[in-house]
Each structure stands twice: as C-alpha cells, then as structure tokens.
Design a protein around this motif. Structure first.
Motif, PDB file in Angstrom:
ATOM      1  N   ILE A 118       5.747  -0.488  -5.940  1.00  0.00           N
ATOM      2  CA  ILE A 118       4.348  -0.341  -5.511  1.00  0.00           C
ATOM      3  C   ILE A 118       3.503  -1.481  -6.088  1.00  0.00           C
ATOM      4  O   ILE A 118       2.650  -2.049  -5.412  1.00  0.00           O
ATOM      5  N   CYS A 119       3.786  -1.828  -7.341  1.00  0.00           N
ATOM      6  CA  CYS A 119       3.036  -2.894  -8.006  1.00  0.00           C
ATOM      7  C   CYS A 119       3.216  -4.215  -7.245  1.00  0.00           C
ATOM      8  O   CYS A 119       2.253  -4.942  -6.997  1.00  0.00           O
ATOM      9  N   LEU A 120       4.445  -4.516  -6.832  1.00  0.00           N
ATOM     10  CA  LEU A 120       4.697  -5.755  -6.087  1.00  0.00           C
ATOM     11  C   LEU A 120       4.006  -5.710  -4.723  1.00  0.00           C
ATOM     12  O   LEU A 120       3.374  -6.688  -4.296  1.00  0.00           O
ATOM     13  N   LEU A 121       4.112  -4.572  -4.036  1.00  0.00           N
ATOM     14  CA  LEU A 121       3.490  -4.469  -2.709  1.00  0.00           C
ATOM     15  C   LEU A 121       1.976  -4.666  -2.815  1.00  0.00           C
ATOM     16  O   LEU A 121       1.369  -5.354  -2.002  1.00  0.00           O
ATOM     17  N   GLN A 179      -2.803  -8.160  -2.076  1.00  0.00           N
ATOM     18  CA  GLN A 179      -4.032  -8.813  -2.562  1.00  0.00           C
ATOM     19  C   GLN A 179      -3.952 -10.336  -2.528  1.00  0.00           C
ATOM     20  O   GLN A 179      -4.944 -10.993  -2.269  1.00  0.00           O
ATOM     21  N   ARG A 180      -2.744 -10.903  -2.822  1.00  0.00           N
ATOM     22  CA  ARG A 180      -2.725 -12.348  -3.064  1.00  0.00           C
ATOM     23  C   ARG A 180      -1.848 -13.178  -2.124  1.00  0.00           C
ATOM     24  O   ARG A 180      -1.867 -14.397  -2.175  1.00  0.00           O
ATOM     25  N   ASP A 213       4.637 -12.499   4.418  1.00  0.00           N
ATOM     26  CA  ASP A 213       4.524 -11.140   4.955  1.00  0.00           C
ATOM     27  C   ASP A 213       5.604 -10.282   4.270  1.00  0.00           C
ATOM     28  O   ASP A 213       6.769 -10.315   4.649  1.00  0.00           O
ATOM     29  N   VAL A 214       5.198  -9.549   3.214  1.00  0.00           N
ATOM     30  CA  VAL A 214       6.184  -8.777   2.435  1.00  0.00           C
ATOM     31  C   VAL A 214       6.434  -7.440   3.125  1.00  0.00           C
ATOM     32  O   VAL A 214       5.507  -6.688   3.412  1.00  0.00           O
ATOM     33  N   GLN A 215       7.720  -7.170   3.411  1.00  0.00           N
ATOM     34  CA  GLN A 215       8.070  -5.996   4.195  1.00  0.00           C
ATOM     35  C   GLN A 215       8.364  -4.802   3.285  1.00  0.00           C
ATOM     36  O   GLN A 215       8.994  -4.959   2.243  1.00  0.00           O
ATOM     37  N   GLU A 216       7.953  -3.639   3.779  1.00  0.00           N
ATOM     38  CA  GLU A 216       8.031  -2.430   2.943  1.00  0.00           C
ATOM     39  C   GLU A 216       9.391  -1.753   3.008  1.00  0.00           C
ATOM     40  O   GLU A 216       9.509  -0.699   3.614  1.00  0.00           O
ATOM     41  N   ALA A 217      10.423  -2.341   2.421  1.00  0.00           N
ATOM     42  CA  ALA A 217      11.742  -1.674   2.451  1.00  0.00           C
ATOM     43  C   ALA A 217      11.636  -0.366   1.664  1.00  0.00           C
ATOM     44  O   ALA A 217      10.928  -0.306   0.657  1.00  0.00           O
ATOM     45  N   SER A 228       2.668  -9.171 -11.618  1.00  0.00           N
ATOM     46  CA  SER A 228       1.333  -9.617 -11.251  1.00  0.00           C
ATOM     47  C   SER A 228       1.174 -11.131 -11.431  1.00  0.00           C
ATOM     48  O   SER A 228       0.757 -11.840 -10.514  1.00  0.00           O
ATOM     49  N   SER A 229       1.564 -11.655 -12.609  1.00  0.00           N
ATOM     50  CA  SER A 229       1.400 -13.106 -12.805  1.00  0.00           C
ATOM     51  C   SER A 229       2.379 -13.870 -11.906  1.00  0.00           C
ATOM     52  O   SER A 229       2.070 -14.964 -11.419  1.00  0.00           O
ATOM     53  N   GLY A 230       3.547 -13.274 -11.648  1.00  0.00           N
ATOM     54  CA  GLY A 230       4.540 -13.935 -10.790  1.00  0.00           C
ATOM     55  C   GLY A 230       4.028 -14.089  -9.361  1.00  0.00           C
ATOM     56  O   GLY A 230       4.248 -15.123  -8.720  1.00  0.00           O
ATOM     57  N   VAL A 231       3.351 -13.083  -8.852  1.00  0.00           N
ATOM     58  CA  VAL A 231       2.841 -13.158  -7.478  1.00  0.00           C
ATOM     59  C   VAL A 231       1.772 -14.248  -7.371  1.00  0.00           C
ATOM     60  O   VAL A 231       1.729 -15.004  -6.393  1.00  0.00           O
ATOM     61  N   THR A 232       0.944 -14.379  -8.399  1.00  0.00           N
ATOM     62  CA  THR A 232      -0.073 -15.444  -8.390  1.00  0.00           C
ATOM     63  C   THR A 232       0.620 -16.817  -8.371  1.00  0.00           C
ATOM     64  O   THR A 232       0.251 -17.708  -7.598  1.00  0.00           O
TER      65      THR A 232
END
Ligand SMILES: Cc1ncc(COP(=O)(O)O)c(C=O)c1O
Length: 362
Positions: free
Chosen positions: A264-267, A272-273, A279-283, A341-345
């Motif tokens: 959920i945190c990654l999704l 947000q970013r 386009d991240v898919q909801e497996a 969180s920091s990785g997604v940024t």
C-alpha cells in the motif's frame, strides 16, 4: 525479497542449536537423498492445509531452492535439444537453467489470463516441458484463469508433456481468493510442483522443495545421488523444528501484514509522485509491482539512472524474449516504508532524467 529485516533470528538460532544436538547424536553420516523425513512431512502437511495438495511426505523432495529444483527437473525430464515452453515475459532464472541444460526455448505469450494455452497447443512438435507461474505470473503479476489451468493440464495429459508449476510466492495474496494449483487439477500425474522458502523465510537459506507425481520419486532420488547426494541436514532439521513449533506459521502471519502495508505504501507513493512517468499496476499478490513506462522509454536506461541513485530496480525487458516489452519491476517486500518513500522520489528523478535525454521518444 521478503521482509528479512523482521526475521525472528533468535528463534532460528534456538532451533539451529536444537537441530545441531540431534545431528551430533546420530546424523553425521550420509542421510536420505530426498531430504530430512520430518521436514518432508511438515511441508506435506503445510501444503495440504494451505494449497489443497493431496500429497504425502514421501512425494516431497528437498532441494536448494527453486533454482536447484528446476535444474534437476530439466535434466531429468528432458534431453538436450528438447523444447521447453516458457512464459514470455517470464522468469529469467528458469530460462537460464533451461539453456544451461541444453534445452531449446519456445516463448509463449502471456495475457491477462496467464500463459496463452492456445499458442502452446499449436506448437509442433509439442514441447517436452512447460514452465509456468500460474498463481502470480512472474513478472507481469497476473493470475492464470481456471479455464486456462484446465486447458493446460488437459494438454499435458494429451501430449505426455511435463508441467513445472513454480508456486514461488503464493503465501502473499491481498484480498482475492486463490485458485487451485495445477497440481490439484491434474489427474494424470503430469505436474511437478515447485516451492521455495526464499520468499517466506530468507533466500540465503537455499531451501526449497518439489512435490512429485509418485512415479517420478525414484528418478529424483537418483538425480540427487548424482549431483549432491543430499542437501545439508542441519538446516533441514532446524526448519522442521521451526515449522513443528509454530514459528513458521507465526512468521507468515507477521510478514503477510508487513508486506500488505509495504504494498500500500508503494502504491500510495507512486500515485503521489510517479503520475505521467510510471503507471504502477495494482497486482493483488506477491512482493513486487510492475510499472509501465511511457512508450519508447528504454527500461534499461531508467534502471541504470536509478542505480546511480542507489536504487535496485529491474527492467522488465530483462525477463522477456520479446524485448519490446518495457517496464520496471519494483520490489517492496524487503524495503521499509521510509525507504520506499525516498526510493520513489529518487525513481521519479531517474525517469525524468531519461525522458529529458530522449524527449522525441515519448
Ligand atoms: C518466479 C520465481 N521463482 C522462484 C524464485 C525463487 O528462487 P529460489 O527458490 O531459487 O531462491 C524467484 C525469486 O525471485 C522467482 O522470481
């Protein structure tokens, strides 16, 4: 990677010490090639309860993870030059072991219902083997439909081919119901079930197992005798105790919660970013998510740009025979929420950098 940062190291140290006392008492000589009897029984009981497999301990063979199970299966069930059908995109480790065993690969496309069985049925001559990940297709993340599962086991019965069912992360499913594994649907004894402890415990344990149709057990015993005689017995005995004493079930409950939170945190961070970039898919299962890049963006260039920022992200094209398939595999199981969180940024920066270098490609 699973949440190895939450592995109960002290409990494991205790079962290892107990197992060493048993080993030192009577297990210093050669042991059974198929594995520690207590562990084989524990695994069979676990699979009966969790996956509905009607298996007995004597059908379970201990191996050094799925990779060793695949290597043994390819060498035992096919001859060099035979064809093995594989999902495309599919698991690179499975393809590499098949190539190393001298097999030829027939790439079969995957859609939202899993491996396209009609393409498999049309292959001439019929492949000797097929490798599939029906529960959670690696890397696309889809679940094979019941119709396709039934068609696949019917095809195997008709052609006499073997099906290698890699059920590598079925323990992690968020929400929807599990479908029966191929091994449960197979009435003709053509399916070899491959499981691993890499995702439920930790990969460096190198512990996995096969569940075999009864007619194959002697062959795998001979294969172990020819390759390693048997896996080291100490960790097998420790794992048997870990399961018997309930620590395994407890750890599974805990990691299911942790992985669900991390997913959920990654999704959420991606929403947000990464809008417009990935386009991240909801497996609904597993320990990774697939992100689709804008058309024309080179996934390997993005992974290089991400690596320069300290991120370990895999390009989808690495797992594809048809290299036009582009995307990113984002593992979240072994990453804390703060790092997600920091990785997604950092990932957003990496994609923007690649986009800015090739604006015409977008
Ligand atoms: C599709 C698939 N199967 C199996 C595994 C586990 O392999 P092993 O049991 O050899 O560690 C992985 C690991 O990433 C995987 O992606």
């Amino acid at each position: 990677m699973p949440a190895v940062d939450h592995f109960p190291a002290d409990q494991w140290a205790r079962v290892l010490a107990q197992a060493w006392r048993d080993t030192a008492r009577g297990r210093l000589g050669y042991q059974h090639p198929l594995g520690h009897a207590g562990l084989r029984e524990e695994i069979a009981a676990y699979l009966r309860a969790s996956r509905g497999l009607a298996c007995a301990g004597d059908q379970v063979v201990i191996a050094a993870g799925s990779q060793n199970s695949l290597d043994l299966s390819y060498r035992l069930l096919a001859d060099p030059g035979d064809v093995v059908a594989m999902e495309d995109p599919g698991y690179l480790g499975a393809r590499a072991a098949a190539t190393a065993a001298g097999l030829r690969i027939a790439a079969v496309p995957v859609d939202s219902d899993g491996l396209d069985v009609s393409v498999l049925e049309a292959l001439e001559p019929a492949p000797r083997l097929v490798f599939v990940t029906p529960t959670h297709q690696f890397p696309l993340g889809v679940t094979m439909s019941l119709e396709r599962r039934l068609a696949l086991v019917a095809w195997a019965r008709r052609t006499g081919a073997w099906v290698l069912e890699d059920d590598y992360d079925s323990e992690y499913r968020y929400g929807s119901r599990q479908l029966d594994p191929l091994t449960v649907l197979d009435r003709a004894g053509r399916v070899v079930y491959i499981g691993t402890f890499s995702k439920v415990l930790f990969p460096s344990l190198r512990m996995g197992y096969l569940v075999l149709p009864p007619g194959l057990v002697d062959g795998f015993e001979a294969a172990h005798l020819c390759s390693d005689i048997h896996r080291p017995v100490l960790e097998q005995a420790a794992l048997a105790r870990f399961m018997e004493q309930g620590h395994f079930a407890q750890h599974l409950r805990r990691t299911r919660e942790l992985h669900a939170e991390r997913r959920i945190c990654l999704l959420e961070a991606a929403r947000q970013r990464l809008g417009g970039l990935l386009d991240v898919q909801e497996a609904i299962a597993g320990l990774h998510l697939l992100g689709r890049l804008p058309d024309g963006v080179d996934d390997r260039a993005v992974c290089d740009a991400a690596a320069a920022r300290g991120l370990d992200v895999w390009p989808l094209s690495l797992h594809a025979v048809n290299r036009s398939t582009r995307g990113l595999l984002l593992g979240y199981g072994g990453v804390s929420p703060a790092l997600i969180s920091s990785g997604v940024t950092a990932l957003a920066d990496a994609i923007e950098e690649v986009l800015s270098q090739a604006p015409a490609a977008v």
